[in-house]
Design a protein around this motif. Structure first.
Motif, PDB file in Angstrom:
ATOM      1  N   TYR A 153       0.837  -1.213   0.000  1.00  0.00           N
ATOM      2  CA  TYR A 153       0.000   0.000   0.000  1.00  0.00           C
ATOM      3  C   TYR A 153       0.867   1.255   0.000  1.00  0.00           C
ATOM      4  O   TYR A 153       0.664   2.173  -0.801  1.00  0.00           O
ATOM      5  CB  TYR A 153      -0.931  -0.019   1.212  1.00  0.00           C
ATOM      6  N   GLN A 156       2.690   1.722  -3.292  1.00  0.00           N
ATOM      7  CA  GLN A 156       1.763   2.180  -4.329  1.00  0.00           C
ATOM      8  C   GLN A 156       1.485   3.674  -4.174  1.00  0.00           C
ATOM      9  O   GLN A 156       1.529   4.435  -5.149  1.00  0.00           O
ATOM     10  CB  GLN A 156       0.455   1.384  -4.212  1.00  0.00           C
ATOM     11  N   VAL A 157       1.217   4.101  -2.946  1.00  0.00           N
ATOM     12  CA  VAL A 157       0.886   5.507  -2.694  1.00  0.00           C
ATOM     13  C   VAL A 157       2.087   6.405  -3.010  1.00  0.00           C
ATOM     14  O   VAL A 157       1.944   7.457  -3.646  1.00  0.00           O
ATOM     15  CB  VAL A 157       0.430   5.699  -1.233  1.00  0.00           C
ATOM     16  N   VAL A 281       0.212  10.851   5.042  1.00  0.00           N
ATOM     17  CA  VAL A 281      -0.796  10.054   4.346  1.00  0.00           C
ATOM     18  C   VAL A 281      -1.384   9.063   5.352  1.00  0.00           C
ATOM     19  O   VAL A 281      -0.634   8.318   5.981  1.00  0.00           O
ATOM     20  CB  VAL A 281      -0.165   9.293   3.163  1.00  0.00           C
ATOM     21  N   PRO A 282      -2.703   9.050   5.516  1.00  0.00           N
ATOM     22  CA  PRO A 282      -3.285   8.074   6.438  1.00  0.00           C
ATOM     23  C   PRO A 282      -3.262   6.680   5.829  1.00  0.00           C
ATOM     24  O   PRO A 282      -2.995   6.522   4.641  1.00  0.00           O
ATOM     25  CB  PRO A 282      -4.721   8.565   6.603  1.00  0.00           C
ATOM     26  N   GLY A 283      -3.534   5.709   6.655  1.00  0.00           N
ATOM     27  CA  GLY A 283      -3.578   4.331   6.189  1.00  0.00           C
ATOM     28  C   GLY A 283      -4.378   3.507   7.155  1.00  0.00           C
ATOM     29  O   GLY A 283      -4.983   4.054   8.092  1.00  0.00           O
ATOM     30  N   PRO A 284      -4.399   2.199   6.967  1.00  0.00           N
ATOM     31  CA  PRO A 284      -5.178   1.350   7.874  1.00  0.00           C
ATOM     32  C   PRO A 284      -4.664   1.492   9.303  1.00  0.00           C
ATOM     33  O   PRO A 284      -3.453   1.496   9.521  1.00  0.00           O
ATOM     34  CB  PRO A 284      -4.919  -0.073   7.365  1.00  0.00           C
ATOM     35  N   ILE A 285      -5.571   1.604  10.266  1.00  0.00           N
ATOM     36  CA  ILE A 285      -5.148   1.732  11.663  1.00  0.00           C
ATOM     37  C   ILE A 285      -4.685   0.384  12.197  1.00  0.00           C
ATOM     38  O   ILE A 285      -4.150   0.293  13.299  1.00  0.00           O
ATOM     39  CB  ILE A 285      -6.271   2.297  12.569  1.00  0.00           C
ATOM     40  N   THR A 286      -4.902  -0.649  11.396  1.00  0.00           N
ATOM     41  CA  THR A 286      -4.493  -1.997  11.797  1.00  0.00           C
ATOM     42  C   THR A 286      -3.023  -2.269  11.463  1.00  0.00           C
ATOM     43  O   THR A 286      -2.498  -3.323  11.808  1.00  0.00           O
ATOM     44  CB  THR A 286      -5.371  -3.022  11.075  1.00  0.00           C
ATOM     45  N   HIS A 294      -0.404   8.719  11.524  1.00  0.00           N
ATOM     46  CA  HIS A 294      -1.593   9.075  12.297  1.00  0.00           C
ATOM     47  C   HIS A 294      -1.221   9.920  13.510  1.00  0.00           C
ATOM     48  O   HIS A 294      -1.962  10.827  13.898  1.00  0.00           O
ATOM     49  CB  HIS A 294      -2.336   7.807  12.718  1.00  0.00           C
ATOM     50  N   ILE A 297      -0.825  13.394  12.286  1.00  0.00           N
ATOM     51  CA  ILE A 297      -2.121  13.992  11.962  1.00  0.00           C
ATOM     52  C   ILE A 297      -2.872  14.335  13.249  1.00  0.00           C
ATOM     53  O   ILE A 297      -3.404  15.429  13.405  1.00  0.00           O
ATOM     54  CB  ILE A 297      -2.964  13.035  11.085  1.00  0.00           C
ATOM     55  N   CYS A 304      -3.390  15.999   6.961  1.00  0.00           N
ATOM     56  CA  CYS A 304      -3.741  14.713   6.352  1.00  0.00           C
ATOM     57  C   CYS A 304      -3.925  14.935   4.850  1.00  0.00           C
ATOM     58  O   CYS A 304      -4.733  15.767   4.435  1.00  0.00           O
ATOM     59  CB  CYS A 304      -5.046  14.223   6.988  1.00  0.00           C
ATOM     60  N   THR A 306      -4.499  13.053   0.966  1.00  0.00           N
ATOM     61  CA  THR A 306      -4.932  11.797   0.356  1.00  0.00           C
ATOM     62  C   THR A 306      -4.784  11.804  -1.165  1.00  0.00           C
ATOM     63  O   THR A 306      -5.160  10.837  -1.812  1.00  0.00           O
ATOM     64  CB  THR A 306      -6.410  11.505   0.707  1.00  0.00           C
TER      65      THR A 306
ATOM     66  N   TYR B 153     -11.710  -4.487   6.092  1.00  0.00           N
ATOM     67  CA  TYR B 153     -10.980  -3.603   7.013  1.00  0.00           C
ATOM     68  C   TYR B 153     -11.944  -2.828   7.902  1.00  0.00           C
ATOM     69  O   TYR B 153     -11.777  -2.780   9.128  1.00  0.00           O
ATOM     70  CB  TYR B 153     -10.086  -2.647   6.209  1.00  0.00           C
ATOM     71  N   GLY B 283      -8.132   5.414   6.840  1.00  0.00           N
ATOM     72  CA  GLY B 283      -7.972   4.143   6.146  1.00  0.00           C
ATOM     73  C   GLY B 283      -7.127   4.361   4.911  1.00  0.00           C
ATOM     74  O   GLY B 283      -6.594   5.454   4.703  1.00  0.00           O
ATOM     75  N   ILE B 285      -5.890   5.463   1.451  1.00  0.00           N
ATOM     76  CA  ILE B 285      -6.378   6.531   0.567  1.00  0.00           C
ATOM     77  C   ILE B 285      -6.738   5.971  -0.804  1.00  0.00           C
ATOM     78  O   ILE B 285      -7.313   6.661  -1.635  1.00  0.00           O
ATOM     79  CB  ILE B 285      -5.341   7.669   0.407  1.00  0.00           C
TER      80      ILE B 285
END
Lengths: 405, 405
Positions: A153, A156-157, A281-286, A294, A297, A304, A306, B153, B283, B285
């Motif tokens: 992820y 890719q971003v 850049v945010p992402g999954p909190i998992t 995070h 942010i 933040c 995106t 997710y 989550g 982006i």
């Protein structure tokens, strides 16, 4: 005194050579050396350090400074250490020439003046290797940094942001590392604009070794940058010291993925301290890989972001804290001085023209043309393309529109 | 006059029955009906609407209000529509009893007074079905909302937040829909605390039908809530109207996943408008399912949250805008009045005791005990458990500690 300094080199011929010597002697970014150079110039600084005898006034000021900030002054120890590390600057210069690297120092036309924001920690000089002009490339630049252990992820971003920014004429600055850095550089290369790799080793060294091909392409389309002389190896502290240059070169830093304690957050801290735009850049909190983002942010330190549009909205905005007079949005032509206006008139709307051609057409000398083009680029009138410079569309509409009235 | 209103029902026996009739006649949340009830009480309101003849003073005020806000007053049309929808409230009450639903109205001990924050749009009454006491359950509650078309997710995050909050004694409020809502309720059920499903249809209806089992468990461990009478079917506008109740019941709303135009963002808007804490989970982006969340975070409307600890930090904080005198943190016992202190003394530290047992031990009547327990729960001294009430650990330390001195 025990230094290897011979009498023949005790008085370096010019500031440039003196700076090369000082870059070997002091740690990159050492603020005491920064202040010493500012106090008496690089040649005097080199001479005093070589004699291990600093100007007493400078020493007094340093001791006062140390006292005020509650530190013990270790000036004598520092000077001894500096003197002990003296090496022949001519050897570095020769090795640089051999490896195809060039040296730029403050005052050079290719020197990115935004590095002045580093104050006492401004690099003493920079070694470069690559086709792109560092100053022009960084006029509109964004740093993209993040974890080496990036997830698909994050990769890719970073690649997507790198290419979208590059397509829109923004230079991507990063550290050439595995993961986010490499993805950002690769995306930037795909987008066609220059990209800047800022290394913690000599520009002729390849760290990590697996990026030999990547750095080769960067040299042809962008530029590789280092504060350390050719042949220098990376060390852990150098990566952290290097991060301040990544932050200072660009208008803003995007953290794509970062654990809570990471080099990327170190760069983020530098960016915030330099009043650069800080983005995350945010992402999954998992995933732990987004925890640092995070945190930035949530604390309000980073915006933040995106998409590349949101990045450009921010770094391209009016009132950027970075020398707005150089970096503001497109301004009416009327505010330009005569020389600059003549240079602007000489820039083609399509294709592109080199500075020499533009200089002739504008009736100014090459140095003036290059200086004006830098200012015009910063003000949004012109943009660098593969074959030199051309008008930006917006400038074409506004600038020429004004002219037609 | 043409309404089906017979003379025998023209004067309802009490406010309660009148409210049941009005709940059928006016749209839920209709502010004009809200103001009419506030103006003259539910029985008068029903009588005036049935006669299609409102108090002239009220009509004048409404017309002035409409004029000031630039709307055309459609009071006459509204009253005609209300009157035309009259249905026998006794039939609704009988159906409610048959289906096991109970009605609560403002002033009842189970009425969540935080709904008063909805002002003119406060529900006229609520139908409930479930073991939990709605008022007590919502004293420490958080709403979790989000997309029906959630990704794995989002489902994971909603379930995790739901269970972690529930384990810590927080009630999860949501809408019972597919996706995020259902995951949040399921997580909450797993955590052992009550959960509140707020429906846009009668509490005896099952929408979506696939959630029959889920709602059955909620009725035994929590409570199902609706503004519409038993048997009512959901309509599109009802979902939006319902969202304000989800937002108002809890101290804060978490948006887990949401597209940029979605019901979850509608709930978020209500939460913000009600000065509730608004939170959003970030989550990837690269997924449209998090776009609404990132929009809320970027605009500063929502706080970015990545764990239940961060949620509790926020909604459990001092100075919450929601009636801090009811909802503050644990306060010294000394600030409690005599009755409340006696009730607190009667609450066991382990296991749990019902209000009746506590009332006897404290020497107060049942209504007083219930009222005091609500206040003590809001102040963080006691917490509801399966068998009634027990001291919260923190209260055990602080409250009893004070006592021992």
């Amino acid at each position: 005194m025990g230094t290897p300094l011979g009498s023949g080199t005790r008085t370096p011929e010019d500031d440039r050579t003196a700076r090369v010597a000082l870059m070997r002697m002091a740690e990159a970014g050492d603020p005491v050396m920064g202040r010493l150079i500012a106090w008496c110039g690089p040649q005097q600084a080199l001479e005093q350090v070589s004699r291990e005898s600093l100007d007493p006034d400078f020493a007094t000021k340093e001791n006062e400074l140390a006292e005020r900030s509650g530190r013990r002054s270790d000036l004598a120890r520092l000077v001894t250490a500096w003197a002990a590390r003296y090496g022949d600057p001519e050897a570095d210069l020769a090795l640089g020439r051999e490896r195809g690297a060039r040296l730029i120092v403050p005052g050079d036309s290719e020197w990115p003046t935004q590095l002045d924001d580093l104050g006492d920690a401004r690099p003493f000089g920079l070694w470069l290797d690559g086709q792109a002009n560092l100053r022009f490339a960084c006029l509109r630049s964004v740093s993209i940094v993040g974890a080496r252990a990036a997830t698909p992820y994050g990769v890719q971003v970073a690649a997507q942001l790198g290419s979208e920014l590059s397509i829109r004429g923004w230079t991507v600055v990063s550290g050439g590392a595995y993961g986010i850095d490499a993805a950002a550089h690769r995306g930037a290369l795909a987008g066609g604009s220059p990209t800047v790799v800022t290394l913690a080793c000599g520009v002729d060294e390849c760290y990590p070794r697996a990026h030999e091909d990547l750095f080769r392409v960067v040299r042809s389309q962008g530029v590789v940058v280092s504060e350390w002389p050719p042949g220098a190896h990376p060390t852990r502290p150098r990566f952290l010291v290097r991060n301040r240059v990544i932050a200072a070169l660009s208008r803003g830093t995007i953290v794509v993925q970062a654990a809570v304690r990471s080099g990327a957050l170190n760069t983020a801290t530098h960016a915030a301290g330099l009043n650069r735009h800080l983005m995350a850049v945010p992402g999954p909190i998992t995933a732990v890989t987004s925890e640092g983002c995070h945190m930035l942010i949530r604390s309000g330190k980073a915006v933040c972001v995106t998409s590349h549009e949101e990045v450009i909205d921010l770094v391209g905005s009016i009132g950027a804290d970075l020398a707005p007079e150089r970096r503001g949005p497109v301004r009416p032509r009327d505010e330009l001085n005569d020389e600059t206006r003549r240079v602007l008139e000489a820039v083609p709307a399509r294709g592109g023209a080199g500075p020499a051609v533009i200089a002739v057409a504008a009736g100014v000398d090459l140095t003036t043309a290059i200086g004006c083009l830098g200012g015009l680029a910063a003000a949004g009138f012109v943009e660098p393309v593969t074959r030199g410079w051309r008008l930006r569309r917006q400038a074409d509409l506004q600038g020429r529109g004004d002219h037609a009235r």
